[in-house]
Design an enzyme around this catalytic site. Structure first.
Site, PDB file in Angstrom:
ATOM      1  N   GLU A 101      -0.438  93.891  35.196  1.00  0.00           N
ATOM      2  CA  GLU A 101      -1.296  93.881  36.307  1.00  0.00           C
ATOM      3  C   GLU A 101      -0.844  94.687  37.580  1.00  0.00           C
ATOM      4  O   GLU A 101      -1.060  94.843  38.732  1.00  0.00           O
ATOM      5  CB  GLU A 101      -1.272  92.504  37.109  1.00  0.00           C
ATOM      6  CG  GLU A 101      -1.983  91.394  36.137  1.00  0.00           C
ATOM      7  CD  GLU A 101      -3.184  91.305  35.940  1.00  0.00           C
ATOM      8  OE1 GLU A 101      -3.699  92.544  36.248  1.00  0.00           O
ATOM      9  OE2 GLU A 101      -3.690  90.579  35.199  1.00  0.00           O
ATOM     10  N   HIS A 159       0.941  87.260  42.387  1.00  0.00           N
ATOM     11  CA  HIS A 159       0.012  86.613  41.630  1.00  0.00           C
ATOM     12  C   HIS A 159       0.606  85.510  40.507  1.00  0.00           C
ATOM     13  O   HIS A 159       1.344  85.623  39.660  1.00  0.00           O
ATOM     14  CB  HIS A 159      -0.688  87.742  40.785  1.00  0.00           C
ATOM     15  CG  HIS A 159      -1.528  87.357  39.645  1.00  0.00           C
ATOM     16  ND1 HIS A 159      -2.812  86.741  39.789  1.00  0.00           N
ATOM     17  CD2 HIS A 159      -1.516  87.836  38.501  1.00  0.00           C
ATOM     18  CE1 HIS A 159      -3.206  86.759  38.457  1.00  0.00           C
ATOM     19  NE2 HIS A 159      -2.660  87.203  37.680  1.00  0.00           N
ATOM     20  N   HIS A 169      -0.804  81.562  38.480  1.00  0.00           N
ATOM     21  CA  HIS A 169      -1.506  80.538  37.699  1.00  0.00           C
ATOM     22  C   HIS A 169      -1.433  79.106  38.188  1.00  0.00           C
ATOM     23  O   HIS A 169      -1.407  78.097  37.297  1.00  0.00           O
ATOM     24  CB  HIS A 169      -1.452  80.744  36.299  1.00  0.00           C
ATOM     25  CG  HIS A 169      -1.920  82.081  35.924  1.00  0.00           C
ATOM     26  ND1 HIS A 169      -1.412  82.665  34.513  1.00  0.00           N
ATOM     27  CD2 HIS A 169      -2.359  83.177  36.420  1.00  0.00           C
ATOM     28  CE1 HIS A 169      -1.682  83.907  34.377  1.00  0.00           C
ATOM     29  NE2 HIS A 169      -2.295  84.340  35.634  1.00  0.00           N
ATOM     30  N   HIS A 224      -9.021  82.907  36.079  1.00  0.00           N
ATOM     31  CA  HIS A 224      -7.709  83.692  35.979  1.00  0.00           C
ATOM     32  C   HIS A 224      -6.683  83.059  36.877  1.00  0.00           C
ATOM     33  O   HIS A 224      -5.878  82.152  36.071  1.00  0.00           O
ATOM     34  CB  HIS A 224      -8.055  85.095  36.222  1.00  0.00           C
ATOM     35  CG  HIS A 224      -6.906  85.835  36.118  1.00  0.00           C
ATOM     36  ND1 HIS A 224      -7.011  87.135  35.760  1.00  0.00           N
ATOM     37  CD2 HIS A 224      -5.539  85.689  35.897  1.00  0.00           C
ATOM     38  CE1 HIS A 224      -5.749  87.854  35.292  1.00  0.00           C
ATOM     39  NE2 HIS A 224      -4.946  86.864  35.473  1.00  0.00           N
TER      40      HIS A 224
END
Length: 759
Positions: A80, A99, A101, A163
């Site tokens: 990413e 970032h 999850h 995502h």
């Protein structure tokens, strides 16, 4: 390893989020902007966070391209990387990106449900809403572009459809905080949706907009630190710093050879000024004034960057815990001394230190704390504080004569002779009590010699506290702002020209013609406030030309630069001959009654002593303690030692080493600060308060106090880490500052800079 601090921030963020359960195994990625570079540090692809080391962190540029270095690993950056690059390009206020999850926020990613403004705290830190970023496959340019479009809104948290989530922060701690806040809000919103479907209430629109306006103001302030910045002076990590030790050894060897040659040849004598030229000057290379002023103006244009609040509390704690004896003395002093101190140099935040011992490069306070001394009493002690060889010789003189006789003493003549030896344009010299007195005498002498009244100074320059010169003091364009207690008549014949503005100086000279003409133009040859606004190299020569054209005397105020720039002073360095020269500080080697005026014999004739006054040309100057044996002997022996050791040039090289090291630190931490030097006069500007003027009065009135407060706080931080400076913005190096002293000081500055907000 390059940019270790930024890489360490990434590792620390990973450790924190791993402990809180926001990261697992190899999921997600974290990055931190590298200050002052178009780079960011990011986690490697598919690497266990629990095992991650600083050297594993990758560097990537803002085009998303991996920039390998010598860290010793060949790991590829996160897939990413393009998304992170797009965010940093789009949002200059963002200095860290996370970032992940994490489960609850990711649940909303599957629902593709944005989070509205539920609380003012959420809006204040995350934005108007937590929006949904359109789906695109992981690691693709599509996803990177989708994220970039959304972050332009100014919000700081986003849910990526099917995502995960992205959280942004102005610094690493804020990015982690925003990630935690996002998870907290996600949990609350999911619970509200399941229990009261369709009845989730948001905060009023007005409250949301107020909170968001505050967030955007913060983002604009932080972003300006990037958009208004200029690239820092780049100093490679492996660059060898200038060495005062090596230069001192060379000078000592050359001095021994000259001594042997002189002993063999007793017929040759150097002409006045020749020895000054041979010894050289403290400035190894004159600074790029245009570039320096560009950096200083960029500093003033940016928001303030000071210490983190916790770091400032630690600094204040140092003074409370480690400087109690100093505080007790200075608190007592407030009852008997106006303001609690007798000299402005001693005014320090949060309170003045009481110094018991000065030795070479060090000061020791009443509590026994030892500091590296870059104040050097405001500049006179070029040899270092409390220099033994001068003290011993002075003691021998005053054992015979005492400190004062009231009559003529041979060292009055010896001092005048040695000054002429190194400053040949000072054909005659009159000793006085201070730099302020010497400026007063120079102005009076110029008026008497020329028969004209008007005097022009450069705005912002400091020429002492006499009535005539408290005009445009420190801040250009302020005229009589600091002239409390001074009648208007005292400054009626004083004018100021803005720094560097030769056109305005010419206009002032023309205007003064109708008022009877200009007696003198007085300048600090390096620029106002000892070069705080450095002048172009040819500035003094052009002022000399204007003075000649308009029949005005040129007065050099060399209170600071005299002997500090070299034995020939600023006049010798610039190759410009003034009509009068004001000396102070070093002219008495750090002893009291340091001041005097000298120059052309015909001009100096107006200072002739005696009471007859028959010629009508003599002016009244003097003082009971002027030219006393103590001060004159100290000046003579100090100047002789400066020449024997070539201390000004050695001190200048120490200034070079300090400045280059500071520039390296500023580059490393991506700070907007500006470090430059003119030999042993080193400037470290962190707030730019001394660069403000009345050409922008609104900015001056709005920001002056805050910028001054920052300068004081940084000065206190340097002190708490063992370095004494002049008001946190200027330093004087001396011959006592060896490479080891300078390197120790740089280590201490490193510790302070690491505590600046946003680092």
């Amino acid at each position: 390893m390059q940019h270790r601090t930024s890489r360490q921030h990434v590792v620390d963020m990973c450790r924190t989020m791993l402990a809180r359960g926001y990261l697992k195994a190899t999921e997600g990625n974290v990055s931190v902007r590298v200050p002052g570079h178009r780079l960011y540090a990011v986690t490697p692809s598919n690497y266990d966070y629990d095992k991650m080391r600083v050297e594993d962190i990758c560097l990537v540029d803002f085009d998303g391209t991996h920039v390998p270095d010598d860290a010793g690993t060949a790991l590829a950056p996160s897939i990413e990387a393009g998304m992170h690059a797009n965010i940093y390009r789009q949002r200059p206020d963002v200095n860290a990106v996370v970032h992940t999850h994490q489960p609850y926020a990711s649940a909303l990613a599957f629902l593709r449900t944005p989070i509205p403004a539920l609380t003012d705290e959420q809006v204040r830190f995350l934005g108007r809403e937590v929006a949904i970023v359109d789906y695109a496959p992981s690691g693709t340019g599509w996803l990177a572009r989708n994220v970039q479009k959304k972050v332009a809104s100014g919000d700081n948290a986003f849910i990526i459809a099917n995502h995960g989530v992205v959280a942004l922060g102005t610094d690493p701690d804020r990015a982690v905080f925003n990630m935690a806040l996002l998870e907290k809000v996600s949990i609350a919103y999911l619970m509200a949706l399941t229990s009261e479907a369709g009845k989730v209430y948001t905060i009023p629109t007005a409250i949301r907009e107020i909170a968001f306006t505050k967030l955007r103001a913060d983002e604009k302030r932080i972003g300006a630190q990037i958009t208004d910045a200029v690239p820092p002076v780049r100093v490679p990590a492996d660059e060898q710093l200038p060495s005062a030790d090596a230069l001192a050894a060379q000078i000592a060897a050359a001095g021994q050879q000259r001594h042997e040659t002189a002993a063999a040849d007793t017929t040759t004598a150097e002409t006045p000024g020749g020895e000054s030229a041979r010894l050289g000057y403290a400035i190894s290379a004159y600074l790029d004034v245009d570039d320096t002023m560009r950096r200083l103006k960029a500093l003033v244009a940016q928001p303030l960057r000071g210490l983190r609040h916790d770091a400032l509390l630690d600094v204040l704690g140092y003074f409370d815990d480690r400087c109690r004896a100093s505080k007790e003395v200075t608190d007592r002093a407030k009852r008997r001394i106006p303001g609690g101190v007798q000299h402005n140099l001693a005014f320090n935040y949060p309170f003045p230190l009481t110094i018991d011992k000065a030795d070479g490069a060090y000061l020791t306070d009443r509590d026994g704390n030892t500091y590296i001394d870059f104040l050097q009493a405001g500049g006179p002690t070029i040899l270092g504080s409390n220099y033994g060889p001068v003290n011993d010789q002075v003691a021998e003189v005053i054992r015979e004569s005492g400190p004062v006789t009231g009559l003529f003493h041979e060292y009055e003549l010896k001092l005048a002779e040695i000054i002429h030896r190194y400053l040949p344009h000072v054909e005659m010299y009159r000793s006085l009590g201070s730099g302020t007195e010497a400026v007063m005498a120079a102005v009076r002498g110029a008026r008497a010699f020329t028969g004209k009244n008007m005097v022009i100074k450069v705005g912002g320059a400091y020429h002492g506290w006499s009535d005539t010169m408290v005009y445009g003091l420190r801040v250009p364009g302020t005229y009589r702002m600091n002239a409390k207690g001074i009648p208007f008549g005292a400054t009626n014949s004083t004018r100021e020209a803005f720094p560097h503005d030769l056109g305005q100086l010419r206009r002032k000279l023309i205007e003064n013609r109708v008022r009877g003409g200009t007696a003198a133009v007085i300048v600090e040859p390096l620029g106002p406030e000892s070069g705080t606004r450095p002048v172009p190299y040819d500035f003094n020569a052009k002022v000399r030309q204007l003075c000649d054209e308009f029949g005005a005397l040129l007065v050099f105020d060399e209170v600071v630069t005299g002997f500090r720039l070299g034995l020939g002073g600023a006049a010798g360095y610039f190759g410009v001959t003034p009509d009068l020269t004001v000396l102070g500080k070093a002219v008495a080697g750090g002893y009291p009654m340091a001041g005097g005026v000298g120059g052309r014999a015909d001009v100096m004739a107006v200072f002739g002593s005696g009471l007859d006054g028959r010629s009508g040309a003599h002016i009244q100057v003097g003082g009971t303690l002027s030219a006393n044996p103590l001060s004159c002997a100290a000046g003579y022996f100090a100047i002789a030692e400066l020449a024997r050791t070539n201390a000004p040039v050695i001190a200048g090289r120490a200034g070079d080493r300090l400045t280059r090291g500071l520039q390296r630190l500023i580059d490393r931490y991506g700070l907007p600060y500006v470090a430059y030097n003119q030999g042993s006069i080193v400037h470290l500007e962190c707030s730019g308060v001394m660069l403000m003027d009345m050409r922008n009065p609104i900015k001056l009135l709005k920001e002056n106090k805050a910028r001054k407060r920052l300068m004081e706080q940084m000065g206190a931080a340097y002190t708490a880490h063992g370095v004494i400076t002049l008001a946190g913005s200027r330093m004087y190096t001396s011959m006592a500052d060896t490479d080891e002293v300078i390197d120790t000081a740089l280590d201490r500055f490193d510790q302070v800079f690491a505590q600046v907000e946003g680092v």
